[in-house]
Design a protein around this motif. Structure first.
Motif, PDB file in Angstrom:
ATOM      1  N   ASP A   6      82.073 161.224   6.668  1.00  0.00           N
ATOM      2  CA  ASP A   6      82.540 160.782   5.362  1.00  0.00           C
ATOM      3  C   ASP A   6      83.895 161.363   4.982  1.00  0.00           C
ATOM      4  O   ASP A   6      84.338 161.182   3.852  1.00  0.00           O
ATOM      5  N   TYR A   7      84.580 162.051   5.904  1.00  0.00           N
ATOM      6  CA  TYR A   7      85.873 162.639   5.557  1.00  0.00           C
ATOM      7  C   TYR A   7      86.894 161.581   5.156  1.00  0.00           C
ATOM      8  O   TYR A   7      87.831 161.857   4.412  1.00  0.00           O
ATOM      9  N   GLU A   8      86.723 160.342   5.610  1.00  0.00           N
ATOM     10  CA  GLU A   8      87.738 159.320   5.341  1.00  0.00           C
ATOM     11  C   GLU A   8      87.849 158.977   3.864  1.00  0.00           C
ATOM     12  O   GLU A   8      88.842 158.403   3.439  1.00  0.00           O
ATOM     13  N   ARG A   9      86.865 159.343   3.073  1.00  0.00           N
ATOM     14  CA  ARG A   9      86.989 159.075   1.636  1.00  0.00           C
ATOM     15  C   ARG A   9      88.117 159.896   1.025  1.00  0.00           C
ATOM     16  O   ARG A   9      88.609 159.569  -0.053  1.00  0.00           O
ATOM     17  N   PHE A  11      90.927 160.403   2.737  1.00  0.00           N
ATOM     18  CA  PHE A  11      92.173 159.926   3.346  1.00  0.00           C
ATOM     19  C   PHE A  11      92.663 158.749   2.521  1.00  0.00           C
ATOM     20  O   PHE A  11      91.994 157.713   2.443  1.00  0.00           O
ATOM     21  N   GLU A  15      94.117 153.833   7.268  1.00  0.00           N
ATOM     22  CA  GLU A  15      93.440 154.615   8.293  1.00  0.00           C
ATOM     23  C   GLU A  15      94.443 155.577   8.915  1.00  0.00           C
ATOM     24  O   GLU A  15      95.650 155.338   8.909  1.00  0.00           O
ATOM     25  N   PRO A  16      93.946 156.688   9.474  1.00  0.00           N
ATOM     26  CA  PRO A  16      94.857 157.653  10.094  1.00  0.00           C
ATOM     27  C   PRO A  16      95.434 157.103  11.397  1.00  0.00           C
ATOM     28  O   PRO A  16      94.852 156.231  12.045  1.00  0.00           O
ATOM     29  N   ARG A  21      93.960 161.278  13.353  1.00  0.00           N
ATOM     30  CA  ARG A  21      92.499 161.282  13.345  1.00  0.00           C
ATOM     31  C   ARG A  21      91.971 162.411  14.237  1.00  0.00           C
ATOM     32  O   ARG A  21      91.029 163.120  13.877  1.00  0.00           O
ATOM     33  N   ILE A  24      92.426 165.626  12.347  1.00  0.00           N
ATOM     34  CA  ILE A  24      91.452 165.713  11.255  1.00  0.00           C
ATOM     35  C   ILE A  24      90.094 166.154  11.783  1.00  0.00           C
ATOM     36  O   ILE A  24      89.440 167.053  11.238  1.00  0.00           O
ATOM     37  N   GLU A  25      89.673 165.532  12.850  1.00  0.00           N
ATOM     38  CA  GLU A  25      88.356 165.856  13.401  1.00  0.00           C
ATOM     39  C   GLU A  25      88.339 167.275  13.978  1.00  0.00           C
ATOM     40  O   GLU A  25      87.364 168.012  13.813  1.00  0.00           O
ATOM     41  N   THR A  53      92.652 166.389   4.355  1.00  0.00           N
ATOM     42  CA  THR A  53      91.492 165.496   4.441  1.00  0.00           C
ATOM     43  C   THR A  53      90.232 166.230   4.881  1.00  0.00           C
ATOM     44  O   THR A  53      89.204 166.187   4.181  1.00  0.00           O
ATOM     45  N   GLU A  57      86.970 167.527   2.397  1.00  0.00           N
ATOM     46  CA  GLU A  57      85.616 167.073   2.735  1.00  0.00           C
ATOM     47  C   GLU A  57      84.695 168.277   2.947  1.00  0.00           C
ATOM     48  O   GLU A  57      83.571 168.311   2.428  1.00  0.00           O
TER      49      GLU A  57
END
Length: 722
Positions: A6-9, A11, A15-16, A21, A24-25, A53, A57
């Motif tokens: 759910d980290y994309e909420r 961002f 999209e990254p 991405r 981020i991960e 991001t 999260e």
């Protein structure tokens, strides 16, 4: 980040990028493991969102607060824009924090502000107490009129209390100093302010203006409202200054372990830590302390005068004895360092104190001075609160005694460097001195901070070599990741020009200057737009500004000038060349987008001036990291190459942008690694950057630039003749 997708909420865009991405991960996994992160990313990597991001999260999921910090004003503005974009997608409570001095509505110092806050609190407490007592006496009056004798007796006692409180209020209102703005904070309705504050991400200037209109103190409202926020944007000062940091965490309502810190421009953390850790005391403070003690009849005053008088004499003797023949005449209004450290014994100032002192003991007298200073300081605070003084007076006795108590404890500790400096009073006046404890090893400051925080993300375009960053800052096995340039390779070139090495000892050679000036002229002539030229010092920038002959408008950056205004004038031009120092303010944290600058030149290998302070850092690194080679590499070579890389990054700021980076010195070339390996610096650059460097003879640079810019159809009309 497999643990929670759910980290994309957090961002804020569609999209990254793929590499973003991945970062981020990777950062998300590191935060889960409570691991620190070193992230190097070239321009266009999207480092800010790659860090924010996953940090937001993780903080939302684990009840933490994210603090993102920088020492560059332009980055602060970028953080605000990114936070606003995030807030539009996923609601966050964010605060942008700045120092009190820039947000105060009545322009008072820290100590005065504290005293005003205390007396204003006392006033509001007294008013509330009186209101409660009046309500109680009215209730008791009704009961006594109904025949309740006990109520009448209780009311009589309350009326006595009311009289006492009324007298206290009269004194507070008429005789004591209070702050009207802070009074309104305590008595007014601040609901609308906080609703406005958290409806968006507000800048300190916006907070100041809103609070000014409403009659509030915006700084204190921020402090009161910061508790439990998701994100704080601030400068290094709030985390690297130990005193400020303690208060900052208290305002947050968080223990350090509940904070995730993101440091931007993290290659500057080491120098910033040194700056925040340094402690100084100037001779006029000692003189004011002695004057203060002469007016005291406290029995401890004689002991305090004895030790501070001895210290004053010792400081004067030290700088008079250390100044070389003719050196006194060169001292101006800037602080001039004198070397007092000794390898085999205590520093010269400490030895002078011990030689000059007579009495029961330096420590015993200092203890008396500290105790008396604390008592005097309390008197000054009370005088200000009571309105007997218009300003909150500081206590020089306390300042001087506590400083030299620490000096005797710490001046011979590893990583701390004792310094005496002198300067001249304005108008060709007398010299006076200053003692300073300078922190040579940054990890004395940073290691404890990073150990206490939940996790830290340090990001920059120039953090490598990672092992050096780990050692210098005291990080324990951090997660590391690096991403090179993300924009099209065909739209950039990096040239290493084979001019003679610009050693400091050779810079005055006429033939060398002719060669360098010719290369600069060729680069400016072949550049379709503005050229940035960085030199090892302002003096060298001025030398070539006066020597170079080009049709382009020449701009000179000088120390003490407003660099931002110069930058704006330069970028408004379309055919200019700006001469500046690599160690100035225009070499990093400043974007030159598109036509603002097409070519950047770095002239020479801009090693810093190796003064006693820099040599102390080098010596400390030699001791800490096993050997002379490590001292030079950690203290001088790597910071210099980082500065060079930062300057190179001023151009090519977007996928559509293009430009050339030109390194003018043989030491950057591949041949130097064979012909002069002890001076070559190419190997200090990361492998991907080395691979892009193209060696070129000084006479052929103009052809290389012509071909590059012509292939990109960059010239407006016919290209210039080489």
């Amino acid at each position: 980040m497999a643990s929670d997708p759910d980290y994309e909420r957090f961002f804020p865009y569609e999209e990254p990028y793929d590499h973003q991405r991945e970062a981020i991960e990777g950062i998300g996994e590191a935060l889960t493991e409570e691991s620190d992160v070193l992230l190097e990313g070239a321009t266009g990597t999207g480092k800010t969102l790659a860090a924010l991001t996953p940090a937001l999260e993780h903080a939302r999921r684990t009840d933490k607060t994210v603090v993102i910090t920088t020492n560059v004003h332009q980055q602060m503005r970028q953080f605000v824009e990114e936070a606003r974009a995030i807030n539009r997608r996923e609601s966050i409570r964010a605060i942008v924090f700045r120092g009190k001095a820039s947000m105060c509505h009545i322009d008072v110092g820290y100590e005065e502000c504290q005293a005003l806050r205390d007396t204003t609190h006392d006033l509001v407490d007294a008013e509330r107490e009186r209101a409660n007592l009046e309500r109680r006496q009215r209730d008791l009056l009704e009961e006594s009129q109904a025949g309740d004798g006990e109520a009448a007796e209780a009311r009589s006692a309350i009326m006595d209390e009311l009289q006492s409180v009324g007298e206290e209020l009269e004194t507070l209102r008429e005789e004591q100093s209070t702050c009207d703005y802070y009074y309104h904070n305590l008595t007014g309705n601040t609901d609308d302010f906080y609703a406005w504050l958290y409806d968006d991400v507000r800048t300190p200037d916006e907070v100041y203006e809103y609070a000014e209109r409403q009659g509030f103190c915006g700084y204190e409202l921020l402090k009161d409202g910061i508790d439990g926020v998701d994100l704080v944007i601030c400068n290094y000062h709030h985390l690297l200054d130990p005193f400020v940091r303690e208060q900052f965490f208290r305002w947050l309502g968080r223990d350090p372990d509940d904070v995730i810190a993101v440091f931007d421009e993290a290659h500057n953390v080491a120098d910033a830590a040194r700056e925040h850790a340094r402690r100084t005391l100037a001779e006029p403070t000692i003189e004011r302390a002695i004057d203060e003690l002469e007016g005291s009849d406290d029995p401890r005053a004689d002991a305090a005068t004895n030790v501070l008088g001895t210290i004053h004499t010792a400081l004067q003797d030290t700088y008079e004895d250390t100044l070389a023949f003719g050196e006194r005449e060169t001292v101006d209004e800037d602080w001039h360092d004198l070397a007092i450290d000794n390898d085999d014994r205590r520093d010269d100032l400490t030895l002078s104190i011990l030689r000059n002192y007579t009495g029961p003991g330096v420590r015993e007298d200092l203890e008396n001075a500290i105790e008396l200073g604390q008592a005097l300081d309390q008197q000054y605070e009370e005088a200000f609160k009571e309105g007997e003084a218009s300003t909150r007076k500081e206590c020089p006795t306390l300042q001087a005694a506590t400083f030299f108590d620490a000096w005797l404890d710490e001046s011979d500790e590893s990583g701390l460097y004792p310094v005496v400096s002198v300067r001249r009073e304005a108008g060709d006046g007398d010299l006076y001195g200053r003692a300073e404890l300078y922190t040579a090893i940054p990890q004395r400051v940073t290691r404890g901070l990073f150990d206490d925080l939940h996790a830290t993300v340090l990001m920059s375009a120039t953090l490598r070599p990672f092992d050096v960053t780990e050692d210098v800052l005291g990080l324990d096995d951090p997660t590391t990741m690096a991403y090179g340039p993300q924009f099209p390779a065909e739209r950039r070139r990096t040239y290493a020009v084979d001019t003679p090495a610009l050693f400091a000892s050779r810079r005055d050679e006429e033939r060398l200057q002719e060669t360098v000036a010719s290369v600069v002229e060729d680069a400016a002539r072949m550049t379709p737009g503005n050229t940035l030229a960085f030199f090892p010092s302002y003096a060298e920038a001025e030398r070539y500004h006066d020597r170079v002959r080009v049709d382009a408008t020449r701009y000179l950056d000088e120390p003490g000038t407003r660099a931002q205004e110069l930058r704006e004038t330069f970028t408004d031009d379309d055919d200019g060349i700006l001469f500046t120092s690599l160690w100035g303010t225009l070499g990093e944290g400043v974007s030159y987008d598109g036509d603002d600058a097409r070519t950047v030149l770095v002239v020479g290998v801009p090693y810093p001036y190796l003064n006693e302070r820099m040599e102390a850092v080098q010596t400390a690194y030699e001791t800490a990291f096993d050997g002379e080679e490590a001292g030079w590499r950690y203290a001088v070579e790597i910071p210099t190459v980082r500065k060079t890389r930062q300057a190179m990054g001023r151009v090519i700021r977007s996928p559509e942008d293009f430009g050339a980076r030109v390194l003018i010195d043989r030491r950057y070339t591949e041949n130097a690694e064979i012909e002069m390996p002890e001076y070559a610096v190419r190997g200090t650059f990361p492998p991907a950057e080395r691979a892009e460097m193209i060696d070129v003879d000084s006479e052929k640079l103009k052809f290389a630039l012509l071909n590059f810019y012509r292939d990109l159809d960059a010239y407006d009309g016919d290209p210039p003749a080489p």
